[in-house]
Design a protein around this motif. Structure first.
Motif, PDB file in Angstrom:
ATOM      1  N   GLY A   1       0.677  -0.906   0.060  1.00 52.97           N
ATOM      2  CA  GLY A   1      -0.113   0.110  -0.425  1.00 52.97           C
ATOM      3  C   GLY A   1       0.802   1.186   0.395  1.00 52.97           C
ATOM      4  N   SER A   2       1.950   1.022   0.104  1.00 55.12           N
ATOM      5  CA  SER A   2       3.041   2.437  -0.405  1.00 55.12           C
ATOM      6  C   SER A   2       3.915   2.662  -1.965  1.00 55.12           C
ATOM      7  CB  SER A   2       4.443   1.987   0.788  1.00 55.12           C
ATOM      8  OG  SER A   2       4.868   0.917  -0.148  1.00 55.12           O
ATOM      9  N   GLY A   3       4.263   3.947  -1.448  1.00 54.44           N
ATOM     10  CA  GLY A   3       4.262   4.438  -3.199  1.00 54.44           C
ATOM     11  C   GLY A   3       3.677   4.758  -4.068  1.00 54.44           C
ATOM     12  N   ASP A   4       4.099   4.690  -5.695  1.00 57.27           N
ATOM     13  CA  ASP A   4       3.010   3.913  -6.560  1.00 57.27           C
ATOM     14  C   ASP A   4       4.100   2.659  -7.011  1.00 57.27           C
ATOM     15  OD1 ASP A   4       1.970   3.890  -8.735  1.00 57.27           O
ATOM     16  OD2 ASP A   4       3.265   5.665 -10.427  1.00 57.27           O
ATOM     17  N   PHE A   5       2.341   2.068  -6.820  1.00 57.34           N
ATOM     18  CA  PHE A   5       3.307   0.891  -6.217  1.00 57.34           C
ATOM     19  C   PHE A   5       2.500  -0.065  -8.095  1.00 57.34           C
ATOM     20  CE2 PHE A   5      -1.623   0.150  -5.649  1.00 57.34           C
ATOM     21  CZ  PHE A   5      -1.980  -0.573  -6.208  1.00 57.34           C
ATOM     22  N   VAL A   6       2.198   0.646  -9.209  1.00 57.58           N
ATOM     23  CA  VAL A   6       1.103   0.533 -10.668  1.00 57.58           C
ATOM     24  C   VAL A   6       2.962   0.484 -11.550  1.00 57.58           C
ATOM     25  CG1 VAL A   6       0.305   1.235 -12.073  1.00 57.58           C
ATOM     26  CG2 VAL A   6      -0.923   1.159  -9.820  1.00 57.58           C
ATOM     27  N   GLU A   7       3.781   2.005 -11.317  1.00 59.35           N
ATOM     28  CA  GLU A   7       4.431   1.710 -11.456  1.00 59.35           C
ATOM     29  C   GLU A   7       5.916   0.885 -11.131  1.00 59.35           C
ATOM     30  OE1 GLU A   7       7.702   3.336 -13.715  1.00 59.35           O
ATOM     31  OE2 GLU A   7       5.154   3.710 -14.248  1.00 59.35           O
ATOM     32  N   ARG A   8       5.637   0.896 -10.064  1.00 64.27           N
ATOM     33  CA  ARG A   8       7.435   0.103  -9.303  1.00 64.27           C
ATOM     34  C   ARG A   8       6.436  -1.756 -10.169  1.00 64.27           C
ATOM     35  NH1 ARG A   8       6.388   1.127  -4.927  1.00 64.27           N
ATOM     36  NH2 ARG A   8       4.716  -0.636  -3.491  1.00 64.27           N
ATOM     37  N   ASP A   9       5.476  -2.570  -9.644  1.00 68.38           N
ATOM     38  CA  ASP A   9       5.115  -3.115 -10.322  1.00 68.38           C
ATOM     39  C   ASP A   9       5.469  -3.342 -11.595  1.00 68.38           C
ATOM     40  OD1 ASP A   9       4.515  -4.609  -7.886  1.00 68.38           O
ATOM     41  OD2 ASP A   9       2.417  -4.886  -8.629  1.00 68.38           O
ATOM     42  N   ARG A  10       5.004  -2.592 -12.658  1.00 64.41           N
ATOM     43  CA  ARG A  10       4.955  -2.162 -13.961  1.00 64.41           C
ATOM     44  C   ARG A  10       6.475  -2.395 -13.981  1.00 64.41           C
ATOM     45  NH1 ARG A  10       3.289   2.697 -15.231  1.00 64.41           N
ATOM     46  NH2 ARG A  10       1.040   1.568 -15.339  1.00 64.41           N
ATOM     47  N   ARG A  11       7.467  -1.708 -13.698  1.00 63.26           N
ATOM     48  CA  ARG A  11       9.146  -2.050 -14.163  1.00 63.26           C
ATOM     49  C   ARG A  11       9.954  -3.002 -13.858  1.00 63.26           C
ATOM     50  NH1 ARG A  11       9.716   2.038 -11.115  1.00 63.26           N
ATOM     51  NH2 ARG A  11      10.780   1.271  -9.377  1.00 63.26           N
TER      52      ARG A  11
ATOM     53  N   ALA B   1       8.628  -5.523 -16.260  1.00 68.35           N
ATOM     54  CA  ALA B   1       9.346  -5.018 -17.536  1.00 68.35           C
ATOM     55  C   ALA B   1      10.747  -6.188 -17.799  1.00 68.35           C
ATOM     56  CB  ALA B   1       9.768  -3.534 -18.179  1.00 68.35           C
ATOM     57  N   ASP B   2      11.410  -5.046 -16.181  1.00 64.70           N
ATOM     58  CA  ASP B   2      12.856  -6.067 -16.265  1.00 64.70           C
ATOM     59  C   ASP B   2      13.061  -7.314 -16.315  1.00 64.70           C
ATOM     60  OD1 ASP B   2      13.317  -3.085 -16.768  1.00 64.70           O
ATOM     61  OD2 ASP B   2      13.675  -3.351 -14.212  1.00 64.70           O
ATOM     62  N   PHE B   3      12.511  -7.941 -15.521  1.00 64.19           N
ATOM     63  CA  PHE B   3      12.561  -9.299 -15.132  1.00 64.19           C
ATOM     64  C   PHE B   3      11.578 -10.248 -16.508  1.00 64.19           C
ATOM     65  CE2 PHE B   3      10.965 -13.632 -14.530  1.00 64.19           C
ATOM     66  CZ  PHE B   3      11.464 -13.861 -13.741  1.00 64.19           C
TER      67      PHE B   3
ATOM     68  N   ALA C   1      -6.052  -4.200 -11.627  1.00 62.19           N
ATOM     69  CA  ALA C   1      -5.373  -3.675 -13.320  1.00 62.19           C
ATOM     70  C   ALA C   1      -3.663  -3.831 -12.696  1.00 62.19           C
ATOM     71  CB  ALA C   1      -6.028  -2.156 -13.050  1.00 62.19           C
ATOM     72  N   SER C   2      -3.196  -3.283 -12.060  1.00 60.93           N
ATOM     73  CA  SER C   2      -1.838  -3.589 -12.036  1.00 60.93           C
ATOM     74  C   SER C   2      -1.083  -5.246 -11.971  1.00 60.93           C
ATOM     75  CB  SER C   2      -1.148  -3.405 -10.517  1.00 60.93           C
ATOM     76  OG  SER C   2      -0.155  -3.169 -10.766  1.00 60.93           O
ATOM     77  N   ARG C   3      -2.229  -6.251 -12.277  1.00 57.52           N
ATOM     78  CA  ARG C   3      -1.476  -7.294 -11.859  1.00 57.52           C
ATOM     79  C   ARG C   3      -2.024  -7.650 -13.123  1.00 57.52           C
ATOM     80  NH1 ARG C   3      -2.685 -11.239  -6.494  1.00 57.52           N
ATOM     81  NH2 ARG C   3      -1.620 -10.058  -4.562  1.00 57.52           N
ATOM     82  N   VAL C   4      -3.073  -7.434 -13.828  1.00 61.30           N
ATOM     83  CA  VAL C   4      -3.719  -7.928 -15.528  1.00 61.30           C
ATOM     84  C   VAL C   4      -2.341  -7.212 -16.636  1.00 61.30           C
ATOM     85  CG1 VAL C   4      -5.142  -7.616 -16.889  1.00 61.30           C
ATOM     86  CG2 VAL C   4      -6.060  -7.876 -14.658  1.00 61.30           C
ATOM     87  N   GLU C   5      -2.203  -6.008 -16.103  1.00 61.89           N
ATOM     88  CA  GLU C   5      -1.045  -5.298 -16.864  1.00 61.89           C
ATOM     89  C   GLU C   5       0.391  -6.071 -16.161  1.00 61.89           C
ATOM     90  OE1 GLU C   5       1.439  -1.035 -17.672  1.00 61.89           O
ATOM     91  OE2 GLU C   5       0.342  -0.819 -15.612  1.00 61.89           O
ATOM     92  N   VAL C   6       0.528  -6.283 -14.990  1.00 69.92           N
ATOM     93  CA  VAL C   6       2.276  -7.485 -15.317  1.00 69.92           C
ATOM     94  C   VAL C   6       2.152  -8.564 -16.390  1.00 69.92           C
ATOM     95  CG1 VAL C   6       3.115  -9.088 -13.419  1.00 69.92           C
ATOM     96  CG2 VAL C   6       2.365  -6.940 -12.736  1.00 69.92           C
TER      97      VAL C   6
END
Length: 302
Positions: free
Chosen positions: A80-90, A93-95, A124-129
């Motif tokens: 629940g901290s920070g911009d987890f959407v951007e963190r998960d996206r990055r 992508a890197d993985f 939505a973030s899980r779907v994007e991942v």
């Protein structure tokens, strides 16, 4: 089952910690990527290759993915901290990029079951991942599950403590939404079995148990199975997911930062639209686990 060299990320988490011994039992050679080897479970720590590092560092990913045929991506931001959407996206992508460069044969990712249309931020973030991993160039199986019923599952712990502590409750109207929960044993079965998917398979799969219930029905069934007696649940239309997550934080040990994304996903009805994975790898032995049986297993001592 053929065996291979497997990497498990998120091995100190609930799913990852249970996955590792299943993979070892299946004959796989297992490596785990962890920020701290000291946090790995003692019962299997000495049976795996340990790669200390951080999934945010490309050099650590490259080391962890060397000579790996199958990689389990079990990383989720649930703090629940920070911009987890951007963190998960990055991270995803890197993985995916590192796995592609390392010649990994398959990625398996555990995501969230979801309907069509607008989704909660976390879902939505899980779907994007999953989409990012499938677009990486490495064949990816994205297994999409709703509420996981098992001792230690955050979503199950939320349900358990709400039901036990509140014999009478006023709850949000979306407790009437339909959910297709799945027992933890079935989740682990499908994750391990995904190693056997044909190399050309690159897609999502819905996984779920045989029962479709409302969250309210899940709570009432839990109460019956655990001898708590009848629970009285009134639903109201005004309790937002934000308020509900803090309400849950007050009456259960589940941290509000974890409860918020879990509660946010409950505004959706989450039901399997296909069972294609059963056609490819077979259903769990004995068939999918009924909800009440999964509850009994989750609360049984030992």
């Amino acid at each position: 089952m053929s065996t291979t060299h497997v990497l498990v990320t998120g091995a100190t988490g609930y799913i990852g910690g249970l996955m590792v011994p299943r993979l070892l039992e299946a004959g796989h050679t297992v490596r785990v990527l962890t920020r701290s080897a000291d946090k790995l479970p003692a019962e299997w720590k000495d049976r795996v290759e340990v790669c200390e590092g951080n999934a945010t560092e490309r050099a650590d990913l490259d080391r962890a993915l060397t000579d790996i045929g199958l990689a389990y991506y079990l990383i989720h931001s649930m703090d629940g901290s920070g911009d987890f959407v951007e963190r998960d996206r990055r991270l995803a992508a890197d993985f995916g990029s590192a796995a592609k460069d390392a010649g990994v044969g398959r990625i398996v990712y555990l995501s969230g079951l979801h309907p069509e249309g607008p989704l909660s931020k976390h879902l939505a973030s899980r779907v994007e991942v999953g989409e990012l991993l499938m677009a990486s160039g490495v064949p990816t199986a994205v297994l999409q599950a709703a509420t996981v019923i098992g001792d230690g599952s955050a979503s199950f712990e939320m349900l358990r403590h709400l039901t036990r502590r509140l014999p009478i409750m006023v709850a949000p109207k979306w407790l009437k939404n339909k959910i297709q929960p799945i027992g933890i044993e079935d989740v682990l079965y499908y994750l391990v079995a995904a190693a056997e998917l044909p190399p050309e398979v690159n897609r999502t799969f819905d996984i779920g148990g045989p029962d479709v219930l409302t969250y309210k029905e899940m709570m009432l069934s839990f109460a019956r199975e655990t001898g708590l007696g009848h629970r009285v649940i009134f639903t109201v239309p005004v309790l937002t997911p934000w308020l509900a997550s803090h309400w849950i934080g007050l009456v259960t040990p589940v941290d509000a930062g974890v409860a918020k994304p879990l509660v946010g996903s409950l505004v959706h009805e989450v039901i399997c639209r296909e069972r294609d994975l059963d056609e490819l790898v077979g259903a769990p032995p004995g068939g999918p686990t009924p909800y009440r049986e999964a509850v009994r297993a989750a609360v049984s001592p030992g």
